[in-house]
Write an enzyme that holds these catalytic residues in place. Structure first.
Site, PDB file in Angstrom:
ATOM      1  N   SER A 189       0.834  -1.196   0.000  1.00 18.75           N
ATOM      2  CA  SER A 189       0.000   0.000   0.000  1.00 18.75           C
ATOM      3  C   SER A 189       0.873   1.252   0.000  1.00 18.75           C
ATOM      4  O   SER A 189       1.646   1.471  -0.927  1.00 18.75           O
ATOM      5  CB  SER A 189      -0.955  -0.048   1.196  1.00 18.75           C
ATOM      6  OG  SER A 189      -1.987   0.887   1.074  1.00 18.75           O
ATOM      7  N   ASP A 221      -0.612  -4.899  -3.562  1.00 14.40           N
ATOM      8  CA  ASP A 221      -1.991  -4.414  -3.562  1.00 14.40           C
ATOM      9  C   ASP A 221      -2.110  -2.898  -3.520  1.00 14.40           C
ATOM     10  O   ASP A 221      -2.823  -2.338  -2.679  1.00 14.40           O
ATOM     11  CB  ASP A 221      -2.780  -5.020  -2.396  1.00 14.40           C
ATOM     12  CG  ASP A 221      -4.284  -5.049  -2.715  1.00 14.40           C
ATOM     13  OD1 ASP A 221      -4.631  -5.407  -3.849  1.00 14.40           O
ATOM     14  OD2 ASP A 221      -5.086  -4.691  -1.843  1.00 14.40           O
ATOM     15  N   HIS A 360      -7.141  -6.642   1.612  1.00 11.05           N
ATOM     16  CA  HIS A 360      -6.094  -5.680   1.261  1.00 11.05           C
ATOM     17  C   HIS A 360      -4.744  -6.083   1.839  1.00 11.05           C
ATOM     18  O   HIS A 360      -3.698  -5.873   1.215  1.00 11.05           O
ATOM     19  CB  HIS A 360      -6.509  -4.296   1.768  1.00 11.05           C
ATOM     20  CG  HIS A 360      -5.504  -3.226   1.498  1.00 11.05           C
ATOM     21  ND1 HIS A 360      -4.966  -2.993   0.244  1.00 11.05           N
ATOM     22  CD2 HIS A 360      -4.919  -2.314   2.328  1.00 11.05           C
ATOM     23  CE1 HIS A 360      -4.106  -1.983   0.307  1.00 11.05           C
ATOM     24  NE2 HIS A 360      -4.056  -1.562   1.563  1.00 11.05           N
TER      25      HIS A 360
END
Length: 404
Positions: A189, A221, A360
């Protein structure tokens, strides 16, 4: 036998009751007989021919309901997954890292977490990496305003500052190790944006002291287009999460329920406690509802709102910029690829791995799968493992060819 004896025998037999016929037997239905063999399933007397007379006494067997065992939510110590915990001092800042040093010629995987997390979000990944590649080293850092890292300005979470922190940690760690292992950067992220920013200018960092070779970098991700569109829902998510928790066990439970972000309880037991700190003297999040909980969030994500757009702007271009190092993108769904990355992926400019049925926090939900992909990625770009065949004409009958 005399005739007198025969007469006496007949008189005794005539006084006895007649023998019962088998066809006239009936199944008793009194409560006293309910436990008899005719009530046992599978006995000769419970076939279809006698079911009409026995249905009133047959009772189905039900296994007593066993109490469901609640899965353990006790925290797991970091020592389970890393060798050491270090504080690296630089310019008044104390950068905290979790480290397992590499062995021999093994590489060093340097992992940067996402916003609001800590280095322990890579704990299970570190263990699976070492299982697949025992010589590998793993470094998982705590970014400023996260985990146990303390800086002179924890409110500055701009991308250039975070990138500078990452490079400082790399330089100090290599000095601590006394060696220059090959490096693989891994970022999740926000950490993916930091890793990409560092990798896109790696040559310039080598000129200022980081002499280690960058074999490749992996982003977990995060895609520019998807990240930018998700920023609008970030505030709503922060408003909906608890302002704090009474115990670490409660926090672990919340993170692994349907409303929580982590699906792997084993990972949550090691990563979640590092997200919290005692509430005494701690400022509540600007977006969280007021709470009288004993534990509150270490990082005030609401206060980082001004940096969100700067983290991800231009991410796709920078991801593709470094043409010398390998590139790996791990996503939870291929549909998140934006146009620029889709074209580049079709041209073979980077590797793509889709890990479905994860959230996530893909490296927490599927640590073994991600670790396997990272090891394969490293081996693909590890030049020391390349064995080139001899050139044609250099070998004749297994001996060097000296020419004419």
């Amino acid at each position: 036998m005399s005739s007198l004896q025969k007469q006496l025998q007949r008189s005794k037999l005539s006084g006895m009751p007649p023998a019962p016929q088998l066809s006239s037997l009936t199944i008793p239905e009194s409560e006293d007989e309910e436990s008899s063999i005719d009530n046992v399933p599978g006995s000769p007397l419970t076939d279809d021919s006698s079911s009409a007379s026995s249905t009133g006494t047959i009772r189905p067997f039900f296994r007593p309901r066993q109490p469901r065992r609640k899965p353990p939510t006790t925290p797991t110590p970091w020592q389970t997954h890393f060798t050491t915990s270090l504080y690296l001092s630089h310019n008044g800042n104390s950068h905290h890292i979790y480290l397992t040093p590499p062995h021999g010629s093994g590489p060093l995987f340097i992992c940067h977490h996402g916003a609001g997390s800590s280095g322990l979000s890579f704990a299970l990944l570190a263990t699976h990496l070492r299982q697949s590649l025992p010589s590998a080293g793993i470094l998982a850092l705590d970014a400023r305003a996260h985990g146990l890292t303390q800086t002179t300005n924890d409110s500055d979470l701009s991308l250039p500052t975070l990138t500078s922190d990452l490079l400082t940690v790399i330089s100090l760690t290599l000095t601590h190790l006394g060696r220059l292992p090959n490096i693989v950067l891994v970022g999740h992220s926000l950490g993916g944006a930091v890793v990409v920013d560092a990798a896109s200018n790696w040559k310039s960092w080598q000129t200022v002291g980081i002499k280690a070779e960058l074999l490749g970098y992996a982003v977990l991700d995060v895609v520019e287009g998807t990240a930018m569109s998700a920023l609008t829902s970030m505030s709503k998510y922060l408003e909906g999460r608890p302002g704090g928790f009474d115990t670490e066990e409660r926090a672990i439970e919340w993170h692994t329920t349907s409303s929580g972000p982590i699906r792997n309880l084993e990972s949550a037991r090691i990563s979640v406690p590092a997200l919290l700190k005692p509430a005494d003297g701690a400022a509540q999040s600007s977006t969280a509802s007021p709470s009288s909980a004993k534990l509150v969030w270490r990082t005030d994500l609401g206060a980082t709102r001004d940096f969100w757009e700067g983290w991800f702007t231009g991410l796709s271009k920078k991801f593709l910029r470094n043409r010398e190092a390998g590139k790996l993108l791990i996503l939870t769904g291929a549909e998140t690829l934006d146009k620029e990355l889709l074209i580049a992926q079709m041209q073979g400019q980077f590797q793509l791995l889709v890990v479905p049925e994860t959230g996530h926090f893909v490296m927490e939900d599927a640590p073994e799968r991600c670790a396997s992909a990272l090891v394969e990625f490293y081996k693909r770009y590890d030049k020391s493992q390349l064995v080139l065949p001899p050139k044609i004409g250099e070998m004749v009958n297994g001996k060097p060819y000296m020419g004419m």
